[in-house]
Structures are given as structure tokens and as C-alpha cells.
Design a protein around this motif. Sequence first.
Motif, short mmCIF file in Angstrom:
data_model
loop_
_atom_site.label_atom_id
_atom_site.label_comp_id
_atom_site.label_asym_id
_atom_site.label_seq_id
_atom_site.Cartn_x
_atom_site.Cartn_y
_atom_site.Cartn_z
N LEU A 77 0.83 -1.20 0.00
CA LEU A 77 0.00 0.00 0.00
C LEU A 77 0.87 1.26 0.00
CD1 LEU A 77 -2.81 1.31 0.19
CD2 LEU A 77 -2.64 1.12 2.68
N ASP A 78 1.90 1.27 0.84
CA ASP A 78 2.80 2.42 0.90
C ASP A 78 3.54 2.60 -0.43
OD1 ASP A 78 2.07 2.97 3.47
OD2 ASP A 78 3.90 2.19 4.41
N ALA A 79 3.99 1.48 -1.01
CA ALA A 79 4.70 1.54 -2.29
C ALA A 79 3.80 2.09 -3.39
CB ALA A 79 5.23 0.16 -2.68
N ASN A 80 2.55 1.66 -3.40
CA ASN A 80 1.61 2.14 -4.41
C ASN A 80 1.31 3.63 -4.26
OD1 ASN A 80 1.14 -0.06 -6.10
ND2 ASN A 80 -0.38 -0.96 -4.71
N LYS A 81 1.37 4.14 -3.03
CA LYS A 81 1.18 5.58 -2.83
C LYS A 81 2.30 6.36 -3.51
CE LYS A 81 -1.43 5.40 1.52
NZ LYS A 81 -1.39 5.72 2.98
N SER A 82 3.54 5.90 -3.30
CA SER A 82 4.69 6.56 -3.94
C SER A 82 4.62 6.40 -5.46
CB SER A 82 6.00 5.98 -3.41
OG SER A 82 6.17 6.26 -2.04
N PHE A 83 4.34 5.19 -5.89
CA PHE A 83 4.25 4.89 -7.32
C PHE A 83 3.15 5.73 -7.97
CE2 PHE A 83 3.24 1.35 -10.58
CZ PHE A 83 4.12 1.88 -11.51
N GLY A 84 2.01 5.80 -7.30
CA GLY A 84 0.91 6.59 -7.83
C GLY A 84 1.25 8.06 -7.93
N GLY A 85 2.05 8.56 -6.98
CA GLY A 85 2.49 9.94 -7.05
C GLY A 85 3.34 10.21 -8.27
N VAL A 86 4.25 9.29 -8.56
CA VAL A 86 5.10 9.44 -9.74
C VAL A 86 4.28 9.33 -11.02
CG1 VAL A 86 7.02 8.42 -11.03
CG2 VAL A 86 7.14 8.58 -8.54
N LEU A 87 3.36 8.38 -11.06
CA LEU A 87 2.51 8.21 -12.25
C LEU A 87 1.60 9.42 -12.46
CD1 LEU A 87 1.52 4.45 -11.84
CD2 LEU A 87 3.15 5.40 -13.49
N SER A 88 1.13 10.02 -11.37
CA SER A 88 0.28 11.21 -11.49
C SER A 88 1.06 12.35 -12.13
CB SER A 88 -0.23 11.64 -10.11
OG SER A 88 -1.13 10.70 -9.58
N ILE A 89 2.32 12.52 -11.72
CA ILE A 89 3.16 13.53 -12.33
C ILE A 89 3.39 13.20 -13.80
CG2 ILE A 89 5.47 14.56 -12.34
CD1 ILE A 89 5.51 14.21 -9.32
N GLY A 90 3.62 11.93 -14.09
CA GLY A 90 3.81 11.51 -15.47
C GLY A 90 2.62 11.86 -16.34
N LYS A 91 1.42 11.58 -15.84
CA LYS A 91 0.22 11.91 -16.61
C LYS A 91 0.10 13.41 -16.80
CE LYS A 91 -4.72 11.00 -16.89
NZ LYS A 91 -5.89 10.28 -16.31
N MET A 92 0.42 14.18 -15.77
CA MET A 92 0.38 15.63 -15.84
C MET A 92 1.32 16.15 -16.94
SD MET A 92 1.40 18.35 -12.81
CE MET A 92 0.47 17.41 -11.60
N LEU A 93 2.48 15.50 -17.05
CA LEU A 93 3.50 15.94 -18.01
C LEU A 93 3.29 15.36 -19.41
CD1 LEU A 93 6.70 15.61 -15.78
CD2 LEU A 93 5.36 17.67 -16.25
N GLY A 94 2.37 14.42 -19.55
CA GLY A 94 2.11 13.81 -20.85
C GLY A 94 2.92 12.57 -21.15
N ALA A 95 3.59 12.02 -20.13
CA ALA A 95 4.39 10.81 -20.33
C ALA A 95 3.49 9.62 -20.63
CB ALA A 95 5.24 10.53 -19.10
N LYS A 96 3.96 8.73 -21.51
CA LYS A 96 3.20 7.54 -21.86
C LYS A 96 3.86 6.25 -21.34
CE LYS A 96 -0.04 9.73 -23.95
NZ LYS A 96 -1.38 9.83 -23.29
N PHE A 97 5.08 6.37 -20.81
CA PHE A 97 5.81 5.18 -20.39
C PHE A 97 6.52 5.42 -19.06
CE2 PHE A 97 5.62 5.27 -25.02
CZ PHE A 97 4.99 4.07 -25.27
N TYR A 98 6.78 4.31 -18.37
CA TYR A 98 7.50 4.33 -17.10
C TYR A 98 8.59 3.27 -17.19
CZ TYR A 98 8.42 3.76 -12.08
OH TYR A 98 9.01 3.67 -10.84
N THR A 99 9.82 3.68 -17.00
CA THR A 99 10.96 2.74 -17.02
C THR A 99 11.11 2.13 -15.65
OG1 THR A 99 12.14 3.89 -18.80
CG2 THR A 99 13.45 2.55 -17.30
N MET A 100 11.03 0.80 -15.58
CA MET A 100 11.04 0.10 -14.29
C MET A 100 12.22 -0.86 -14.16
SD MET A 100 8.06 -2.12 -12.40
CE MET A 100 7.49 -0.64 -11.56
#
Length: 263
Positions: free
Chosen positions: A81-104
Motif C-alpha cells: 500500500l505504501d509503495a503504491n502511494k509513492s508509485f501513484g504519485g510518480v505516475l500522477s506527475i507523469g500523466k500531468m506531463l504527458g508521459a506515456k511510459f514508465y521505465t522500471m
Amino acid sequence: MDIGVSTATFFLRKYNEQSIAEIKGLGGETCEVFLECPSEYTEEYGKVLLKNKGDLKVHSMHAVTMNYETELFSSFDRALLDANKSFGGVLSIGKMLGAKFYTMHGRARIKKNGNYDDFEINGKKLEKICDFASNYDIRICLENVPWALYNKPSYFKGVLKYAPNLCATLDLKQARISGYDYKDYLYEMADRIKTVHLSDVSSDGKIRLPGYGVFNFDELFKLLSGEGFDGSMIIEVYKDDFGDDSEITKSLEFLKELRYKYF
């Protein structure tokens, strides 16, 4: 096919909000944003990046593995749950910026009995991660990294059976470190490659900007063209691998000439 720069290239030289404001002026068409710490996973910080990037495209997001990525594979609900909160924060920024991919990178191989090579377990986890990221209109690209999940050729095909929505990031320097030929990774990733992390290497084995070493970029571009590559090529080196920023401009010009030749 765009050619750009990762903000990781400027780590310990400039903050992300500074480098993202300068990449287009250096000749970059796109970028990968590499978030370094949890204080950067906020909506407020995302708004700063959005303002500073101007009309620069953002292809992908990336983050420090040990901040949360390993725990995305945890069976401990609270840690997940904690990891998903951090991950979701990064993905939210990505969506805001128009990113379509996440390097994992995924799980770091730090335990002797970590079941890292159980394709079914890790593949199903990766598919859940892909589903989570899809809520932000972002696709997951597993990167070849010798100390993480995808540590050698054949791993991607193994987990792809259980993670059919998984894409790939090909990293040249990580392939060199792994001791395997980058082509072994490239052929395995094939049409799943969405991002390529570019670097060169000197005759004595030091990482350099593309065009400043001895790596055969003609071969790489020809192979990628043959695979129908339509993603982005991103320069990713480290702060001590180049001199001043003008070298990045020259490197981008070198890569654009090759694009004209092969794409």
C-alpha cells in the motif's frame, strides 16, 4: 521517433526542475524525467516541472528503485500500500506531463532466496503493476539491469508470458555491465521496445556521450529500424561522463544524423 535526454544525466549537477527547462535548448526533442526522492513525488512538484518544461515532450518517467519499486512486489499488504502511494504519485506527475511510459527496474536482487527467476510469480506481479499504471494512461517498460529483475537475456520472454501488457526499455550501458551483448536483449525485446537509453563507451571502457566513443551506433540504428522501433531514444549517462552541456548538443546532432539515415 524522438531523440532526447534523461534528467538523470544531470543528477548532482542540476535539479530536475532546472534540467527539464534546459533540455530543449540543448537540442533535445523529448526527455525522460528521473525522480530522485519522495519529496519530488507530489502534485506541487509536478506543477513546477510542467511549468518549466515548456513545450518539451516528456516520453517517460523513471525513479530510484529502492525508494519503492522493490516493495511493489511485496506480499505484505501494508508495504504494498505504501509503495503504491509513492508509485501513484510518480505516475500522477507523469500523466500531468504527458508521459506515456514508465521505465522500471523492479525488484533488486538482494536476497539469496528471492524467487527472482520465478517467471510466473514475477510476471503476474508485473501484470498487476501494468494494470495499476494503466489508470494513469502509462505503460510499464521493464529495463535490462544486471542487479535487478531483468538481469540477463531470456528473462523478458519468461515474464512476458504472464505479463502480456509489459513493454521494454533497452539500456546500452547496463547491457555492457551485464557482460551480455546488447543485441541479445534487443532481439528479445523486439517490438516491445519503447525506450532506448543511449550511451557510448571509450576504448578503455569508460561511459561517454553518444558519438564520443567507439560504440557502433550505425548497427544499433539499423537493427532498431529493422524491428520497426517507433519509441524514443534517450541519452542517459552520468554527471562525470561529459564536460560542459555543449557536448550534449553535439551528441544530439550526431544521433539526429543517424536517424535521418535509418528512419
